[in-house]
Design a protein around this motif. Sequence first.
Motif, mmCIF file in Angstrom:
data_model
loop_
_atom_site.group_PDB
_atom_site.id
_atom_site.type_symbol
_atom_site.label_atom_id
_atom_site.label_comp_id
_atom_site.label_asym_id
_atom_site.label_seq_id
_atom_site.Cartn_x
_atom_site.Cartn_y
_atom_site.Cartn_z
ATOM 1 N N LYS A 163 39.587 41.251 47.338
ATOM 2 C CA LYS A 163 38.575 40.901 46.359
ATOM 3 C C LYS A 163 38.862 39.517 45.822
ATOM 4 C CE LYS A 163 36.570 42.441 41.990
ATOM 5 N NZ LYS A 163 36.609 43.456 40.910
ATOM 6 N N ASP A 164 37.812 38.713 45.666
ATOM 7 C CA ASP A 164 37.989 37.330 45.254
ATOM 8 C C ASP A 164 38.023 37.226 43.729
ATOM 9 O OD1 ASP A 164 38.357 34.664 45.591
ATOM 10 O OD2 ASP A 164 36.220 34.185 45.711
ATOM 11 N N TYR A 165 38.874 36.315 43.213
ATOM 12 C CA TYR A 165 38.969 36.021 41.791
ATOM 13 C C TYR A 165 39.007 34.517 41.628
ATOM 14 C CZ TYR A 165 40.613 40.889 41.308
ATOM 15 O OH TYR A 165 40.737 42.256 41.351
ATOM 16 N N SER A 166 38.671 34.029 40.418
ATOM 17 C CA SER A 166 38.849 32.609 40.133
ATOM 18 C C SER A 166 40.337 32.333 39.992
ATOM 19 C CB SER A 166 38.121 32.231 38.838
ATOM 20 O OG SER A 166 38.741 32.859 37.722
ATOM 21 N N LYS A 167 40.705 31.054 40.112
ATOM 22 C CA LYS A 167 42.127 30.692 40.025
ATOM 23 C C LYS A 167 42.706 31.086 38.674
ATOM 24 C CE LYS A 167 43.239 26.363 39.612
ATOM 25 N NZ LYS A 167 43.469 24.938 39.944
ATOM 26 N N ARG A 168 41.971 30.811 37.609
ATOM 27 C CA ARG A 168 42.468 31.118 36.265
ATOM 28 C C ARG A 168 42.632 32.619 36.076
ATOM 29 N NH1 ARG A 168 39.555 29.533 30.456
ATOM 30 N NH2 ARG A 168 41.101 30.579 29.136
#
Length: 319
Positions: A163-168
């Motif tokens: 699952k993709d997440y933002s870097k922060r």
Amino acid sequence: MIILSFSISAIVVIIGAIYLNQFGDVISKKTSLSGAAVGTFLIAGATSLPEVTTSITAVYIDNADIAVGNMLGSNVFNLLIIAVMDVLYRKQRLFQAVSARANIPTASIGLLFMITLIVALFRPGTIELFNIGIEMLVIFVLYFLYVFFTSSSGEQEEDVPEKDYSKRSAVVGFIIAAVVVFISGSVLSISGDRLAQVTGMNASFVGSILIAAATSLPELVAVLAAIRYSNYSIAIGSILGSNLFNIQILALTDVFYRKEPILKAVATSNLYTACLGIFMTLVVMYSLLRANKNQNTLVYATPSIIMVVVYLVVSYMLF
């Protein structure tokens, strides 16, 4: 109450480690830490953090058997995961679907590490340096050389989709998950120590079976995900690589155990787990190297079935 505490902390460790793996994977891809060596170290450290916290806490409460049993038990439980998956997915023939050339070196180094540990456990004494067993220093050097030469090959494995997440979000999530795993892993070791005292169970059994199984379940989730996407090389390679990293954690616990070399302070029952690790590794190597014949699925899965049966027998002996 102790059993409830042990169970809850084990569940929290499993959930936290799964998120650690997911967030660590995103960080390694979306930041300057995306280099192969650093990225691999980050992921390996993330998935192995439960073993780190439980073993270091076991050293802190002066229970060397749980510290050592946890690491040896995690290794054999990891191999059990592969054996069970091979039986369940025998039609896919996991061991014949991957490159033996790519996995045998890792398995061979793991076998060498286990033999080194068994020799140290058999000896009534051990050569030590600053209260650290010389076998741990040898293992560390061999692992460093292995990683150096493996990294220089420049080969990269295909990733399992996550699952993709933002870097922060990934960084914040990773930190939170790490704290959760650290706390729950510590509670797991302490409650495991109390469980052994109250029930009279062998501390080696608690470390090698109960705690080891709890801290290794995240690897099970990772293997299932890899098999789901037909990435069999990742399923097997990640387990063999995780076992190498676990032995380095054992070496780390020897550094923190300041009384004496930690292998001198453990019960001889840990030899059962170490010997089981050697047996299961040899069976895995055989499964990787045997000729690709037209066996039926039952004949193909026989080595993995033997691994499962022997694991259950040794677990009963420890209990």
